[in-house]
Design a protein around this motif. Sequence first.
Motif, short mmCIF file in Angstrom:
data_model
loop_
_atom_site.label_atom_id
_atom_site.label_comp_id
_atom_site.label_asym_id
_atom_site.label_seq_id
_atom_site.Cartn_x
_atom_site.Cartn_y
_atom_site.Cartn_z
N ILE A 19 0.82 -1.22 0.00
CA ILE A 19 0.00 0.00 0.00
C ILE A 19 0.85 1.28 0.00
CG2 ILE A 19 -1.68 1.34 1.32
CD1 ILE A 19 -2.84 -1.05 -0.22
N PRO A 20 1.85 1.42 0.88
CA PRO A 20 2.64 2.67 0.88
C PRO A 20 3.31 2.96 -0.46
CG PRO A 20 3.04 1.41 2.88
CD PRO A 20 2.28 0.50 1.95
N GLN A 21 3.82 1.92 -1.10
CA GLN A 21 4.49 2.09 -2.38
C GLN A 21 3.50 2.51 -3.47
OE1 GLN A 21 6.63 -1.38 -3.72
NE2 GLN A 21 7.11 -0.46 -5.71
N ILE A 22 2.32 1.87 -3.48
CA ILE A 22 1.30 2.22 -4.48
C ILE A 22 0.82 3.65 -4.27
CG2 ILE A 22 -1.03 1.73 -5.29
CD1 ILE A 22 -0.51 -1.24 -4.60
N LYS A 23 0.60 4.01 -3.01
CA LYS A 23 0.14 5.37 -2.70
C LYS A 23 1.16 6.41 -3.18
CE LYS A 23 -1.17 8.29 1.27
NZ LYS A 23 0.01 9.21 1.26
N ALA A 24 2.42 6.18 -2.90
CA ALA A 24 3.47 7.12 -3.30
C ALA A 24 3.56 7.23 -4.82
CB ALA A 24 4.81 6.69 -2.72
#
Length: 323
Positions: A107-112
């Motif tokens: 999730i953090p990578q996709i959001k960024a």
Amino acid sequence: MTYVSSLGMQILMTNSLQKEQKDLSKLNEQLSSGKKNADLTDYAPLEARQLMNFQNSVNAKDAYTSGLKSVKTRLEMYDTTLSDIESITADAKSLASQNQSYDATKIPQIKAQVENYLKQVSNDLNQKVGNRYVYAGIRYTTQPVSDDLTVLSGAPAATIHNDNLTLPDYDNAYVLSGTVTDANAYTADSVLADDNYSITYGVSSDDPSFQRLINGLRYMYRATQTTDPATYQSDMNQAATMLATALQGIQGIHTAVAGNQNTINSQVTNLSDSINTLKDQVDDIQKVDLTEVSIKITLLQTQLEASYSATAKLGQLSIVKYL
């Protein structure tokens, strides 16, 4: 009586010399320029009208050419930014398609990545050539798209506006002043390419394909805000579908831009050919036979020498010789 006659002859000879000098000066100008005359006053009325018409046409076509060359720069900007936007859309579509199942570690990578896509799209759609925002419709000095990430990553819109009037919520005028509709935002810019011929070439940041792109990214962003696998999957599925449609539309826009580039390049060539033809017609009226001019100069110089000699001798005459 003799004195008066000699004075009269001297005046006549002087006037003749002045005319011959003027004629020689004109012939030398013709030899230097290759043209009959430097202005229209010495041409026949029909020739003068033709020269004026031809020159006016040349000036008009020069102006059209200048305008088209300015547009070529804008089209180059469209080409560059649309290539980037296409790449972003394709990458985002792949990212959504490959991450349909919820995985908290990703999730953090996709959001960024989504945030980065939104910033890139905003930057591309806010590009300027000179003082003109090229994606602003005919609102030339108005930044078309918000660069506020909070706005860009907002809730996906329920409706894609196709009425060429209603502004999406990422439009900067909508954000800053609450403007809901503006036909100028959608009006495609055009350029006058010749008499009674214009080319429409502008691209609007509010085009439905860009709306779908931003909404597709918003679905992805919203998916990163939930921990519910079903909601995540639904949003990612919506994102993938909308981005696929957006990609097709953006590719179509890019193809149209390429077509306009070809059309404008062709028209610049046509105008150049027309200008050259007009200049040839002007030359046909203005040009002189340089060999003939050279012969006339030689003859006139000989005539001038004789006139100078005769005038000098006449000046030496004295009334005493006739008393």
